[in-house]
Scaffold this active site. Structure first.
Site, PDB file in Angstrom:
ATOM      1  N   LYS A  51      -5.520  -0.699   2.078  1.00 58.66           N
ATOM      2  CA  LYS A  51      -5.665   0.199   0.950  1.00 58.66           C
ATOM      3  C   LYS A  51      -4.848  -0.277  -0.257  1.00 58.66           C
ATOM      4  CE  LYS A  51      -5.478   3.730   4.447  1.00 58.66           C
ATOM      5  NZ  LYS A  51      -4.498   4.663   5.044  1.00 58.66           N
ATOM      6  N   GLY A  52      -3.875  -1.119  -0.018  1.00 58.36           N
ATOM      7  CA  GLY A  52      -2.843  -1.413  -1.019  1.00 58.36           C
ATOM      8  C   GLY A  52      -3.322  -1.926  -2.359  1.00 58.36           C
ATOM      9  N   ASP A 114       3.506 -11.222   1.538  1.00 56.38           N
ATOM     10  CA  ASP A 114       4.797 -11.110   2.213  1.00 56.38           C
ATOM     11  C   ASP A 114       4.895 -12.268   3.218  1.00 56.38           C
ATOM     12  OD1 ASP A 114       7.214  -9.828   2.937  1.00 56.38           O
ATOM     13  OD2 ASP A 114       6.230  -8.635   4.453  1.00 56.38           O
ATOM     14  N   ARG A 176       1.777   5.663  -3.152  1.00 55.09           N
ATOM     15  CA  ARG A 176       0.794   4.720  -3.711  1.00 55.09           C
ATOM     16  C   ARG A 176       0.435   5.092  -5.148  1.00 55.09           C
ATOM     17  NH1 ARG A 176      -1.384   1.604   0.546  1.00 55.09           N
ATOM     18  NH2 ARG A 176      -1.661   2.676   2.519  1.00 55.09           N
TER      19      ARG A 176
HETATM   20  P1  5GP Z   1       1.799  -9.933   5.037  1.00 51.85           P
HETATM   21  O1  5GP Z   1       0.616 -10.050   5.944  1.00 51.85           O
HETATM   22  O2  5GP Z   1       1.783 -10.872   3.861  1.00 51.85           O
HETATM   23  O3  5GP Z   1       3.110 -10.004   5.790  1.00 51.85           O
HETATM   24  O4  5GP Z   1       1.843  -8.469   4.524  1.00 51.85           O
HETATM   25  C1  5GP Z   1       0.995  -7.980   3.631  1.00 51.85           C
HETATM   26  C2  5GP Z   1       0.985  -6.475   3.738  1.00 51.85           C
HETATM   27  O5  5GP Z   1       2.242  -5.947   4.173  1.00 51.85           O
HETATM   28  C3  5GP Z   1       0.758  -5.909   2.372  1.00 51.85           C
HETATM   29  O6  5GP Z   1      -0.618  -5.794   2.086  1.00 51.85           O
HETATM   30  C4  5GP Z   1       1.476  -4.584   2.464  1.00 51.85           C
HETATM   31  O7  5GP Z   1       0.594  -3.601   2.981  1.00 51.85           O
HETATM   32  C5  5GP Z   1       2.595  -4.797   3.452  1.00 51.85           C
HETATM   33  N1  5GP Z   1       3.890  -5.028   2.771  1.00 51.85           N
HETATM   34  C6  5GP Z   1       4.623  -6.160   2.739  1.00 51.85           C
HETATM   35  N2  5GP Z   1       5.735  -6.011   2.001  1.00 51.85           N
HETATM   36  C7  5GP Z   1       5.717  -4.747   1.550  1.00 51.85           C
HETATM   37  C8  5GP Z   1       6.589  -3.970   0.710  1.00 51.85           C
HETATM   38  O8  5GP Z   1       7.640  -4.401   0.201  1.00 51.85           O
HETATM   39  N3  5GP Z   1       6.201  -2.685   0.464  1.00 51.85           N
HETATM   40  C9  5GP Z   1       5.063  -2.145   0.968  1.00 51.85           C
HETATM   41  N4  5GP Z   1       4.800  -0.889   0.658  1.00 51.85           N
HETATM   42  N5  5GP Z   1       4.210  -2.839   1.754  1.00 51.85           N
HETATM   43  C10 5GP Z   1       4.546  -4.122   2.036  1.00 51.85           C
HETATM   44 MG    MG Z   2       0.463  -1.428   3.389  1.00 56.54          MG
END
Ligand code: 5GP
Ligand code: MG
Length: 192
Positions: A51-52, A114, A176
């Protein structure tokens, strides 16, 4: 209440505003200018990861409209985080796109890069549909946390390893709606 928190959340759950609404819009306009330069003349498909990405994508396509670029828009739902601020490390496809990607210029959009697992999974998955090219675009980039071998082609801001909310980013599906980006105060949040 600090000037930067225009409502009751400041000082309660939120520690600090990282990017104000105005800073976000200004940087987004610059980034969209680069995107428009790269995709002009292409058949563009925007794929948002829910959803982000919803708020970032919504503002981004309005800026693209100003640049006279009118993409197909679709969404996929992926889950990687359960309900906490820690990653489970697994990515799952919960809902697929329905737009054909064959020969198209695809802009894959997420809220934050991330560990990179989510974007890497999505990019690999979408390449199976034979697009001409896939470019990746994230609102925020946390390079210090990267595990997967992926970089975004476009990003608005790079941030340190802090858990942030707002502009689509959530904590347990909350916050959000904030038009700015803030660092959450985990000590003030209710236990899960
Ligand atoms: P990744 O797969 O790159 O580790 O993570 C991506 C997802 O992790 C993002 O789409 C998000 O939903 C969540 N995420 C990573 N870091 C943050 C953060 O600092 N805040 C929030 N709210 N979500 C995060
Ligand atoms: Mg998220």
């Amino acid at each position: 209440m600090s000037e930067k928190f225009p409502n009751s959340l400041g000082g309660k759950y939120l520690k600090e505003v990282l990017f104000t609404e105005l800073e976000v819009k200004k940087r987004l306009g610059e980034m969209v200018f680069e995107i428009a330069r790269d995709c002009r003349g292409e058949e563009v498909v925007i794929v948002g990861i829910l959803k982000g990405s919803f708020m970032f994508l919504s503002d981004l396509v309005k800026f693209l409209y100003i640049q006279d670029i009118h993409p197909y828009i679709d969404f996929m739902v992926l889950s990687s985080y359960a309900s906490s601020t820690k990653s489970s490390g697994k990515v799952k496809l919960d809902r697929d796109i329905t737009t054909p990607l064959g020969g198209k210029w695809v802009l894959l959009i997420d809220d934050i890069l991330d560990t990179g697992r989510t974007l890497s999974f999505a990019k690999t998955y979408l390449y199976q549909s034979d697009p001409k090219e896939i470019k990746t675009c994230v609102f925020l980039d946390k390079p210090s946390r990267r595990i997967a071998n992926i970089e975004a082609d476009y990003h608005c801001f790079e941030i340190e390893d802090k858990f942030v909310v707002g502009y689509g980013l959530d904590w347990n599906n909350r916050f959000r709606n904030l038009p700015y980006v803030a660092v959450i105060d985990e000590s003030k949040l209710p236990a899960e």
